[in-house]
Design an enzyme around this catalytic site. Structure first.
Site, PDB file in Angstrom:
ATOM      1  N   LYS A 190       0.846  -1.206   0.000  1.00  0.00           N
ATOM      2  CA  LYS A 190       0.000   0.000   0.000  1.00  0.00           C
ATOM      3  C   LYS A 190       0.874   1.247   0.000  1.00  0.00           C
ATOM      4  O   LYS A 190       1.721   1.429   0.866  1.00  0.00           O
ATOM      5  CB  LYS A 190      -0.914   0.044   1.232  1.00  0.00           C
ATOM      6  N   GLY A 243       7.289   4.696   8.346  1.00  0.00           N
ATOM      7  CA  GLY A 243       6.459   5.881   8.580  1.00  0.00           C
ATOM      8  C   GLY A 243       6.729   6.434   9.966  1.00  0.00           C
ATOM      9  O   GLY A 243       7.807   6.209  10.534  1.00  0.00           O
ATOM     10  N   SER A 244       5.736   7.128  10.499  1.00  0.00           N
ATOM     11  CA  SER A 244       5.961   7.794  11.785  1.00  0.00           C
ATOM     12  C   SER A 244       5.961   6.792  12.938  1.00  0.00           C
ATOM     13  O   SER A 244       5.382   5.703  12.841  1.00  0.00           O
ATOM     14  CB  SER A 244       4.874   8.843  12.003  1.00  0.00           C
ATOM     15  N   THR A 245       6.609   7.184  14.023  1.00  0.00           N
ATOM     16  CA  THR A 245       6.688   6.300  15.187  1.00  0.00           C
ATOM     17  C   THR A 245       5.296   6.033  15.762  1.00  0.00           C
ATOM     18  O   THR A 245       4.980   4.909  16.145  1.00  0.00           O
ATOM     19  CB  THR A 245       7.631   6.910  16.244  1.00  0.00           C
ATOM     20  N   GLY A 248       3.617   3.543  13.621  1.00  0.00           N
ATOM     21  CA  GLY A 248       4.328   2.269  13.808  1.00  0.00           C
ATOM     22  C   GLY A 248       3.840   1.543  15.055  1.00  0.00           C
ATOM     23  O   GLY A 248       3.636   0.326  15.051  1.00  0.00           O
ATOM     24  N   GLU A 265      10.224   0.680  10.378  1.00  0.00           N
ATOM     25  CA  GLU A 265      11.247   1.722  10.251  1.00  0.00           C
ATOM     26  C   GLU A 265      10.514   3.025  10.498  1.00  0.00           C
ATOM     27  O   GLU A 265       9.642   3.411   9.718  1.00  0.00           O
ATOM     28  CB  GLU A 265      11.880   1.644   8.863  1.00  0.00           C
ATOM     29  N   CYS A 299      13.756  10.289   7.237  1.00  0.00           N
ATOM     30  CA  CYS A 299      13.687   9.803   8.623  1.00  0.00           C
ATOM     31  C   CYS A 299      15.060   9.840   9.287  1.00  0.00           C
ATOM     32  O   CYS A 299      15.166   9.995  10.492  1.00  0.00           O
ATOM     33  CB  CYS A 299      13.065   8.423   8.684  1.00  0.00           C
ATOM     34  N   GLU A 401      10.563  15.102  16.327  1.00  0.00           N
ATOM     35  CA  GLU A 401      10.879  15.072  14.899  1.00  0.00           C
ATOM     36  C   GLU A 401      10.003  16.093  14.161  1.00  0.00           C
ATOM     37  O   GLU A 401       8.792  16.083  14.292  1.00  0.00           O
ATOM     38  CB  GLU A 401      10.598  13.670  14.352  1.00  0.00           C
TER      39      GLU A 401
HETATM   40  P1  ADP Z   1       2.890  10.551   8.099  1.00  0.00           P
HETATM   41  O1  ADP Z   1       2.445  10.860   9.491  1.00  0.00           O
HETATM   42  O2  ADP Z   1       4.229  11.038   7.789  1.00  0.00           O
HETATM   43  O3  ADP Z   1       1.896  10.838   7.027  1.00  0.00           O
HETATM   44  P2  ADP Z   1       2.289   7.805   8.580  1.00  0.00           P
HETATM   45  O4  ADP Z   1       3.186   7.020   9.439  1.00  0.00           O
HETATM   46  O5  ADP Z   1       0.969   8.181   9.157  1.00  0.00           O
HETATM   47  O6  ADP Z   1       3.118   9.011   8.060  1.00  0.00           O
HETATM   48  O7  ADP Z   1       2.017   7.037   7.211  1.00  0.00           O
HETATM   49  C1  ADP Z   1       2.899   6.137   6.605  1.00  0.00           C
HETATM   50  C2  ADP Z   1       2.088   5.036   5.953  1.00  0.00           C
HETATM   51  O8  ADP Z   1       1.290   4.410   6.964  1.00  0.00           O
HETATM   52  C3  ADP Z   1       1.096   5.510   4.887  1.00  0.00           C
HETATM   53  O9  ADP Z   1       1.039   4.530   3.855  1.00  0.00           O
HETATM   54  C4  ADP Z   1      -0.207   5.552   5.637  1.00  0.00           C
HETATM   55  O10 ADP Z   1      -1.342   5.379   4.796  1.00  0.00           O
HETATM   56  C5  ADP Z   1      -0.072   4.386   6.589  1.00  0.00           C
HETATM   57  N1  ADP Z   1      -0.908   4.493   7.794  1.00  0.00           N
HETATM   58  C6  ADP Z   1      -1.264   5.614   8.465  1.00  0.00           C
HETATM   59  N2  ADP Z   1      -2.042   5.310   9.525  1.00  0.00           N
HETATM   60  C7  ADP Z   1      -2.187   3.951   9.536  1.00  0.00           C
HETATM   61  C8  ADP Z   1      -2.883   3.017  10.377  1.00  0.00           C
HETATM   62  N3  ADP Z   1      -3.579   3.418  11.429  1.00  0.00           N
HETATM   63  N4  ADP Z   1      -2.786   1.714  10.069  1.00  0.00           N
HETATM   64  C9  ADP Z   1      -2.062   1.288   9.010  1.00  0.00           C
HETATM   65  N5  ADP Z   1      -1.414   2.112   8.179  1.00  0.00           N
HETATM   66  C10 ADP Z   1      -1.456   3.424   8.422  1.00  0.00           C
END
Ligand code: ADP
Length: 501
Positions: A190, A243-245, A248, A265, A299, A401
Site C-alpha cells: 500500500k 512511517g511515523s513512530t 508504527g 522503520e 527519517c 521530529e
Molecule cells: P505521516 O504521518 O508522515 O503521514 P504515517 O506514518 O501516518 O506518516 O504514514 C505512513 C504510511 O502508513 C502511509 O502509507 C499511511 O497510509 C499508513 N498508515 C497511516 N495510519 C495507519 C494506520 N492506522 N494503520 C495502518 N497504516 C497506516
C-alpha cells in the site's frame, strides 16, 4: 480498462498514461465503493489526478490473490527464474526512469534531478541487487553427530503486507519489494495517500516484466482504512512498515492480534556531532546535506547538530553561509532548485507550527522561520530553510521530529557531554560525527545509540548495506543481506540416520 486510466501531461511536458485503479492479480480493478484519493501538486496546489482507494474488501481480494500466487507458482519457482524476473523489472524501471521521476517530482515536490539520478537509480539498483540474491539464499547443514543429519531451509514467510510512506515513494517500495520477492514471498503493497501515482505506473512494469498474477499486488488507500485492514488481516503473515513512530506503534498493536512478523522503520531525531578537530568545511557541507536534502523529509535527517563550544560561533556563521548559497528554494522541475515544497499542506503547517514552538520556547531563530512565497504565483507548500541556535535539550524542538528543512544547533563542552546529548532521545536511527582523530571517531561511533553512524559524512544509504534503527526508531533491518533475514524463516530439519538411541 479505459475507465481506469487518465492521460496526463506533467509540468515538464512529459505525457503519459496514468493508471488509477487497484493492481490486483496483474489486473486493474476499481475499488469496491468507488472512493478516490485526489493527489495534489505541492508546488502550486493544483489537482493532478484521482485514484481508487482500497476498502477492507479490496484488501481481502488482494490478499487472496497473493495467497494463491504464493501457493501456486511463486514459492516453488526455480530461484534463478525468480531472480531473472526481478532483473527484467530492474531493466524496465531504468528504461522508464524519466517518466517515473517526472511523476515523483510532480506528486511529491522533490527536485527532478534528485528523483531521476538518486531515487530512480536506487529503485532499479535495489531490484537488480535483490534479483541477484534470489538464487543465493540457502540454509546450512549443522553437524551434531554421525547419528543425525540436521539442516535448515530458508523458507519464505508467506503473504507480506507492506505499508510505505510518501517521502521516497518508489524507493521505499523497492526496499520492501526487493527482499520480499527474492525470498519467495508474495506481496500486497500500500502506497501513501499523499503520493499515490508513481507506484501505479511501476505496477504496469511488474506485469510487463513477466511476474505471475498475484505475486505483487499494489493498492492505494487511506492508512486508517486499507492500512489498518492489512495490519489486522489474518491472511497476512508479515507487515513491513515505514512511517511515523506513532503509526508504527499502532501497527505493532494491530499486528499483535495474529502475532504477525513485523519490520518497522519509524522516526528519528538524528544527531550530528562536530568536534573541534574536524575539517570544518566538510562538517558544514554535510550538515547542510544532512538536514536540508529532500526538504528535510528524511527519517534519518541529522536534525540535531551538536558543535563543540570552541568552534560553535565559527560553525554557525559558515553553516548559515552554506544554507544561503546552496538551499535554493524553487520549482522542483528547474535545474537550479535544491529545495522544493513540503509534500502536503499538513506537513507545511506542521513545520510552521514547530517554528512557532521554537520561538516561544526561547531559542534563537538564526535564519529562515517563515513560509516561502516567491515561487510562481505564491502558492505551494514552500518553507524557508530554518536554523535555530541557543537550543536547550529540554525544548520540544530539540526532542521532537519536525520532518522539514528545520535544524537545531546546540553546543557541547567535551566528548562526554556530546554523547550524553546525542543519546538523550527516544529515537536511534542515524547519527553522524566529524573529527580527524580516527581513534575518537571509532570510540564515539560505538557509544552512539543508533542503527547507523556516518563518520565525516551524513545520509549515506546503499542497498548493499543494512538500514534500520534502535530504540523507538524501529525494529529489524532492511537492505543488504540483513534485509533477507526479515523475509525468511529458518526451518530446522532433523533426520534420524538409524543409529539414534
Ligand atoms: P505521516 O504521518 O508522515 O503521514 P504515517 O506514518 O501516518 O506518516 O504514514 C505512513 C504510511 O502508513 C502511509 O502509507 C499511511 O497510509 C499508513 N498508515 C497511516 N495510519 C495507519 C494506520 N492506522 N494503520 C495502518 N497504516 C497506516
Amino acid at each position: 480498462m479505459s475507465s481506469l486510466t487518465v492521460e496526463l501531461t506533467a509540468p515538464n511536458g512529459v505525457k503519459y498514461t496514468q493508471p488509477t485503479g487497484l493492481f490486483i492479480n496483474n489486473e486493474w480493478v476499481a475499488s469496491s465503493k468507488g472512493n478516490k484519493i485526489t493527489s495534489i501538486n505541492p508546488t502550486d496546489e493544483s489537482e493532478i489526478a484521482s485514484v481508487h482507494a482500497a476498502e477492507p474488501e479490496d484488501v481481502d481480494k488482494a490478499v487472496e490473490a497473493a495467497r494463491a500466487a504464493f501457493k501456486g507458482p511463486w514459492r516453488d519457482m526455480a530461484t534463478t527464474e525468480r531472480g531473472d524476473l526481478m532483473i527484467n523489472l530492474a531493466g524496465l524501471i531504468d528504461q522508464n526512469k524519466e517518466v517515473l521521476a517526472t511523476i515523483e517530482t510532480w506528486d511529491n515536490g522533490k527536485p527532478y534531478s534528485v528523483a531521476l539520478n538518486e531515487d530512480l537509480a536506487e529503485v532499479a539498483g535495489c531490484m537488480k541487487y535483490y534479483g541477484g540474491w534470489a538464487d543465493k539464499i540457502h540454509g546450512q547443514v549443522i553437524d551434531t553427530s554421525p547419528a543425525k543429519l540436521a539442516y535448515t531451509i530458508r523458507e519464505p514467510i508467506g503473504v507480506c503486507g507492506q505499508i510505505i510512506p510518501w517521502n521516497y515513494p518508489l524507493a521505499m517500495a523497492a526496499w520492501k519489494l526487493g527482499p520480499a520477492i527474492a525470498c519467495g514471498n508474495t506481496v500486497v503493497l500500500k502506497s501513501a495517500e499523499q503520493t499515490p501515482l508513481s507506484i501505479l505506473v511501476f505496477a504496469n512494469l511488474v506485469k510487463e516484466a513477466g511476474f505471475p498474477p498475484g505475486v505483487i499486488n499494489i493498492i492505494n488507500g487511506h492508512g486508517r482504512v486499507a492500512g489498518a485492514a492489512m495490519a489486522q488481516h489474518p491472511g497476512i503473515d508479515k507487515i513491513a512498515f515505514t512511517g511515523s513512530t506513532s503509526t508504527g506503534r499502532e501497527i505493532m498493536k494491530m499486528a499483535s492480534l495474529t502475532m504477525k512478523n513485523i519490520t518497522l522503520e519509524t522516526g528519528g531525531k538524528s544527531p550530528l556531532l562536530v568536534f573541534d578537530d574536524a575539517d570544518l568545511d566538510q562538517a558544514v557541507k554535510w550538515s547542510h546535506v544532512g538536514i536540508m536534502s529532500n526538504m528535510g523529509q528524511i527519517c534519518t535527517a541529522t536534525s540535531r547538530i551538536l558543535v563543540q563550544e570552541s568552534i560553535y560561533d565559527k560553525f554557525i556563521e559558515a553553516f548559515k553561509k552554506q544554507v544561503t548559497e546552496t538551499s535554493k528554494v524553487g520549482d522542483p522541475f528547474k535545474d537550479e532548485t535544491f529545495q522544493g515544497p513540503q509534500v502536503t499542506k499538513a506537513q507545511y503547517e506542521r513545520v510552521l507550527g514547530y517554528i512557532d514552538t521554537g520561538k516561544s520556547e526561547g531559542a534563537t531563530l538564526a535564519m529562515g522561520g517563515e513560509a516561502y512565497k516567491n515561487v510562481g504565483e505564491g502558492k505551494g507548500f514552500f518553507v524557508s530553510p530554518t536554523v535555530f541556535t541557543n537550543v536547550k535539550d529540554s525544548m520540544r524542538i530539540f526532542r521532537e521530529e519536525v520532518f522539514g528543512p528545520f535544524v537545531v544547533v546546540v553546543s557541547f563542552k567535551d566528548e562526554e557531554e556530546a554523547l550524553a546529548l546525542a543519546n538523550d532521545t527516544t529515537y536511534g536511527l542515524g547519527s553522524a560525527l566529524f573529527t580527524k582523530d580516527i581513534v575518537k571517531a571509532h570510540r564515539v561511533a560505538r557509544k552512539i545509540e543508533a542503527g547507523m553512524v556516518w563518520i565525516n559524512s551524513s545520509q549515506d544509504s546503499d542497498y548493499r548495506i543494512p538500514f534500520g534503527g534502535v530504540k523507538q526508531s524501529g525494529i529489524g533491518r532492511e537492505l543488504g543481506e540483513a534485509g533477507l533475514e526479515a523475509y525468511t524463516n529458518k526451518k530446522a530439519v532433523h533426520v534420524n540416520l538409524g543409529t539414534w538411541l
